[in-house]
Design a protein around this motif. Structure first.
Motif, PDB file in Angstrom:
ATOM      1  N   ASN A   1       0.834  -1.202   0.000  1.00 11.15           N
ATOM      2  CA  ASN A   1       0.000   0.000   0.000  1.00 11.15           C
ATOM      3  C   ASN A   1       0.877   1.264   0.000  1.00 11.15           C
ATOM      4  N   ARG A   2       1.905   1.255   0.852  1.00 11.93           N
ATOM      5  CA  ARG A   2       2.801   2.419   0.946  1.00 11.93           C
ATOM      6  C   ARG A   2       3.576   2.607  -0.362  1.00 11.93           C
ATOM      7  N   LEU A   3       4.124   1.506  -0.893  1.00 16.02           N
ATOM      8  CA  LEU A   3       4.908   1.590  -2.138  1.00 16.02           C
ATOM      9  C   LEU A   3       4.049   2.110  -3.294  1.00 16.02           C
ATOM     10  N   LEU A   4       2.812   1.568  -3.372  1.00 12.66           N
ATOM     11  CA  LEU A   4       1.943   1.962  -4.485  1.00 12.66           C
ATOM     12  C   LEU A   4       1.575   3.443  -4.381  1.00 12.66           C
ATOM     13  N   MET A   5       1.321   3.907  -3.161  1.00 13.61           N
ATOM     14  CA  MET A   5       0.966   5.317  -2.988  1.00 13.61           C
ATOM     15  C   MET A   5       2.123   6.225  -3.400  1.00 13.61           C
ATOM     16  N   HIS A   6       3.319   5.887  -2.921  1.00 12.79           N
ATOM     17  CA  HIS A   6       4.481   6.706  -3.287  1.00 12.79           C
ATOM     18  C   HIS A   6       4.747   6.643  -4.790  1.00 12.79           C
ATOM     19  N   HIS A   7       4.541   5.464  -5.341  1.00  9.03           N
ATOM     20  CA  HIS A   7       4.782   5.280  -6.781  1.00  9.03           C
ATOM     21  C   HIS A   7       3.777   6.101  -7.594  1.00  9.03           C
ATOM     22  N   ILE A   8       2.521   6.081  -7.157  1.00  8.07           N
ATOM     23  CA  ILE A   8       1.493   6.870  -7.852  1.00  8.07           C
ATOM     24  C   ILE A   8       1.834   8.357  -7.751  1.00  8.07           C
ATOM     25  N   ARG A   9       2.266   8.769  -6.568  1.00 12.13           N
ATOM     26  CA  ARG A   9       2.621  10.178  -6.382  1.00 12.13           C
ATOM     27  C   ARG A   9       3.714  10.597  -7.377  1.00 12.13           C
ATOM     28  N   ASP A  10       4.691   9.727  -7.578  1.00 18.56           N
ATOM     29  CA  ASP A  10       5.787  10.047  -8.510  1.00 18.56           C
ATOM     30  C   ASP A  10       5.315  10.047  -9.961  1.00 18.56           C
ATOM     31  N   CYS A  11       4.364   9.153 -10.269  1.00 17.55           N
ATOM     32  CA  CYS A  11       3.918   9.009 -11.668  1.00 17.55           C
ATOM     33  C   CYS A  11       2.864  10.034 -12.071  1.00 17.55           C
ATOM     34  N   LEU A  12       2.190  10.614 -11.075  1.00 16.04           N
ATOM     35  CA  LEU A  12       0.998  11.410 -11.378  1.00 16.04           C
ATOM     36  C   LEU A  12       1.239  12.613 -12.298  1.00 16.04           C
ATOM     37  N   PRO A  13       2.273  13.429 -12.061  1.00 14.61           N
ATOM     38  CA  PRO A  13       2.464  14.587 -12.964  1.00 14.61           C
ATOM     39  C   PRO A  13       2.626  14.178 -14.423  1.00 14.61           C
ATOM     40  N   GLU A  14       3.449  13.143 -14.638  1.00 10.40           N
ATOM     41  CA  GLU A  14       3.660  12.662 -16.020  1.00 10.40           C
ATOM     42  C   GLU A  14       2.362  12.092 -16.597  1.00 10.40           C
ATOM     43  N   LEU A  15       1.610  11.395 -15.740  1.00 13.46           N
ATOM     44  CA  LEU A  15       0.340  10.804 -16.161  1.00 13.46           C
ATOM     45  C   LEU A  15      -0.646  11.888 -16.587  1.00 13.46           C
ATOM     46  N   LYS A  16      -0.659  12.972 -15.819  1.00 17.77           N
ATOM     47  CA  LYS A  16      -1.559  14.089 -16.117  1.00 17.77           C
ATOM     48  C   LYS A  16      -1.218  14.707 -17.475  1.00 17.77           C
ATOM     49  N   THR A  17       0.080  14.915 -17.696  1.00 14.52           N
ATOM     50  CA  THR A  17       0.533  15.493 -18.976  1.00 14.52           C
ATOM     51  C   THR A  17       0.165  14.576 -20.133  1.00 14.52           C
ATOM     52  N   ARG A  18       0.404  13.286 -19.937  1.00 11.63           N
ATOM     53  CA  ARG A  18       0.133  12.308 -21.000  1.00 11.63           C
ATOM     54  C   ARG A  18      -1.352  12.297 -21.365  1.00 11.63           C
ATOM     55  N   ILE A  19      -2.209  12.341 -20.361  1.00 18.05           N
ATOM     56  CA  ILE A  19      -3.657  12.323 -20.611  1.00 18.05           C
ATOM     57  C   ILE A  19      -4.080  13.575 -21.379  1.00 18.05           C
TER      58      ILE A  19
END
Length: 681
Positions: free
Chosen positions: A288-306
């Protein structure tokens, strides 16, 4: 930050509806060899028996498992069917059907697997989406993948190993995924296939977490202390040991809760120093902790991509156009737009200006002033004429009388022959402009009016009408250009102002010839000083023409023989092909050459000016002015509407797919936009 995982689950739901994997969402992919305990680990995380179990290959399709934590008080509120129960599941393929019995969930997974993968042991890369709502789980998104095998069994295809490997790599190659590498403790970690595959796509181990299963099945006298401490194979995200239920426990219906209690007791007894950093509960919290931190790191790039994809699909959808409602209006609009674009391309005011090469009006201008102009300039005024030809023409024009002056007829004959040579390049100019007008049709279809690509029959009809119009105007334009040359041939205007200089040259030459002849005449003998012809003179033969003959020669016809004796037959004398011209012949030829050159240049200038004007009037401007009326007259008929506005077969399908994808991307963008910045930390 706990709110991030439901956000990703929402995004997953959004994109699942359109069946697209263009966005790589953060998730945890479970990798391991067959029967290494992958499904058991997942069941432990859920806390319920919900996955098909057994020996051999059981997981034959990727299972995307979304665990959603719900508060105990919200249970009944979240249950759409009104059924009571604190835990339930939903499949994507069964829409809103809610399963509260986990045996039904397991049966549905088996049925869905067989529906796509068949009853044999074959695999499929089409995932099953399952969402579990429970107060006993943490928010997680996991993907259960088929186990790595080496040897095909049963009806499995011979390349089953390659198929499974490619399927696993497809999921773990996603840079936004965390790899959960499952290895059994009773095998050597150095031979772990899961870690080997993980290393291929994640050589630094930045997103790999190792899980060691079956700690209770190790040989007597051995333990996993070195492995769990990371001394054998270090893994950056750590190694976590778990104890799963055995097949006997499953057969005896041992609950997961009891299994977790027994696991805790086993770890306390066997690995007391590591008990707090191992076990299923610790694994769930860590994931749960790893996934949350991983999502936090991926989110800006994900937003741009979308956002980028949304813009691309918006553009794509615009190019497909709207579905046709009013056929008459659409047809008229397309015809008008094509005609306007065609005229604009000629005028140079088109929206899409070609940068690679000249086209439209610019190319027509190039044909007129570069191609046609240079071709005319390269035509030699005296090409195909030599001195003998000119001399022959002069002689033929004088008839039986020797000429005192250069005859005008010879000049006219020769200059007409030279002017006639301008007709061929002029007609070629018309042909080149006609070809360019044809190319403009294709240019307008490709770049300017992409809507025409939607209606292939309308496109063909428009091309046919414009081509027919151009074909109709070509002979008319050719006739006009032919007439322009014929007009020049009809009347050789020697009074042309520009021709005056050349005439002056000719007059000067004639005057010079006259003066030269006067100089060459013998000086006249005064009549009073002329000797009187005496009898002696007559006897000597010096006073008459007979005396001019040499002595011993008789005058022609005065001898006793035939009167024709001594006459030379001129037809028998060979005429020399090349001979040195007399000074007069040379002067005559030069005069004619100068006149021809001067007059030819005047005509060439006229043709160079008048042919482009004729082409513009009879071909280009006429087509521009009559194009729309021609298109409307030929195509705007009620009987043709349905046929012309028939879309290509796949266009409607592509428009629907693009619209669905755009809607999903816009929804995804909205979901991400709802995340407050404070949630990220």
């Amino acid at each position: 930050m706990e709110a991030l995982i439901p956000v990703i689950n929402k995004l997953q739901d959004v994109f699942n509806t359109v069946g697209a994997d263009i966005i790589q969402l953060p998730q945890i992919a479970v990798v391991g060899t067959q029967s290494s305990g992958k499904s058991s680990v997942l069941e432990s995380l859920v806390g319920r028996d919900l996955l098909p179990r057994g020996t051999g290959v059981v997981t034959r399709r990727p299972l995307i498992l979304q665990l959603v934590h719900v508060d105990p008080g919200d249970v009944r509120k979240s249950d759409d069917s009104g059924r009571e129960g604190e835990e339930w599941g939903k499949f994507l393929h069964t829409k809103n059907t809610i399963y509260t019995d986990f045996d039904d969930i397991r049966q549905e997974i088996e049925n869905e697997t067989e529906r796509v993968s068949g009853n044999n042991k074959g695999i499929s890369d089409e995932p099953i989406h399952l969402k579990i709502f429970s107060p006993h789980v943490v928010n997680l998104t996991l993907v259960d993948l088929p186990g790595i095998t080496k040897v095909p069994v049963g009806d499995q295809p011979k390349d089953i190993e390659i198929q499974i490997r490619e399927l696993i790599l497809k999921h773990i190659s996603n840079p936004n995924s965390i790899i959960l590498a499952v290895t059994a403790a009773n095998t050597d970690m150095a031979t772990s296939e899961a870690l080997k595959v993980a290393r291929e796509v994640d050589p630094d181990g930045r997103r790999t977490l190792a899980v060691v299963t079956k700690l209770d099945l190790m040989d007597a006298g051995t333990d996993a202390m070195d492995v769990l401490m990371g001394r054998v194979i270090p893994v950056k995200l750590g190694l976590i040991g778990v104890v799963n239920r055995s097949q006997l426990d499953i057969n005896n219906k041992k609950s997961v809760a009891d299994a977790i209690r027994d696991e805790h007791a086993f770890l306390q007894k066997k690995y007391p120093s590591l008990a707090t950093r191992n076990g299923t509960k610790y694994l769930a919290r860590t994931l749960n902790r790893l996934l949350m931190h991983h999502i936090r790191d991926c989110l800006p790039e994900l937003k741009t991509r979308i956002n980028v994809l949304a813009a691309q699909y918006q553009s794509l959808l615009s190019s497909y156009g709207e579905p046709v409602e009013d056929q008459s209006a659409t047809l008229l609009q397309l015809i008008t737009k094509f005609a306007a674009e065609y005229c604009n391309t000629i005028e140079g005011t088109a929206k899409y200006i070609e940068t690679a090469e000249l086209c439209g009006g610019a190319r027509i201008c190039y044909i007129f002033h570069e191609t046609f102009g240079r071709t005319l300039e390269s035509v030699d005024p005296l090409g195909g004429l030599n001195t003998i030809d000119i001399l022959t023409a002069i002689r033929n024009a004088t008839g039986p009388r020797p000429s005192l002056f250069v005859p005008e007829v010879s000049f006219e004959l020769l200059v007409k022959k030279q002017v006639k040579r301008l007709e061929e390049p002029s007609l070629r100019c018309v042909e080149l402009v006609h070809e360019e007008m044809q190319r403009i049709i294709q240019h307008c279809s490709n770049y300017s009016t992409q809507e025409l690509q939607r209606f292939p029959k309308l496109h063909e009809a428009i091309v046919e009408v414009v081509t027919s119009l151009l074909r109709k105007r070509l002979p008319i334009t050719n006739e006009m250009v032919h007439n322009l040359v014929a007009i020049e041939l009809a009347y050789i205007n020697t009074k042309h102002p520009d021709f005056a200089d050349a005439c002056g040259v000719m007059n000067n030459n004639i005057e010079e010839q006259r003066r030269n002849r006067m100089r060459e005449l013998p000086t006249a003998v005064p009549r009073e000083k002329a000797p009187t012809a005496g009898p002696q003179g007559e006897q000597d033969g010096t006073g008459n023409w007979r005396g001019m003959l040499k002595k011993g020669e008789e005058a022609p016809g005065s001898g006793p023989g035939s009167p024709l004796k001594g006459v030379v037959n001129l037809l028998d004398v060979p005429v020399p092909v090349a001979r040195k011209l007399s000074s007069r012949e040379q002067r005559d030829c030069e005069v004619i050459e100068r006149l021809i050159k001067s007059y030819f240049l005047i005509v060439r200038k006229n043709i160079q000016d008048s042919v482009p004007k004729a082409v513009m009037h009879f071909l280009v401007n006429h087509v521009k002015d009559s194009l729309q009326s021609e298109l409307v007259g030929q195509l705007y008929k009620s009987g043709l509407l349905n046929d012309l506005l028939t879309e290509s077969e796949d266009m409607a399908q592509r428009r629907k797919e693009a619209a669905d994808m755009l809607q999903a991307l816009q929804k995804a963008s909205q979901v991400i936009a709802e995340i407050r910045e404070t949630h990220l930390w």
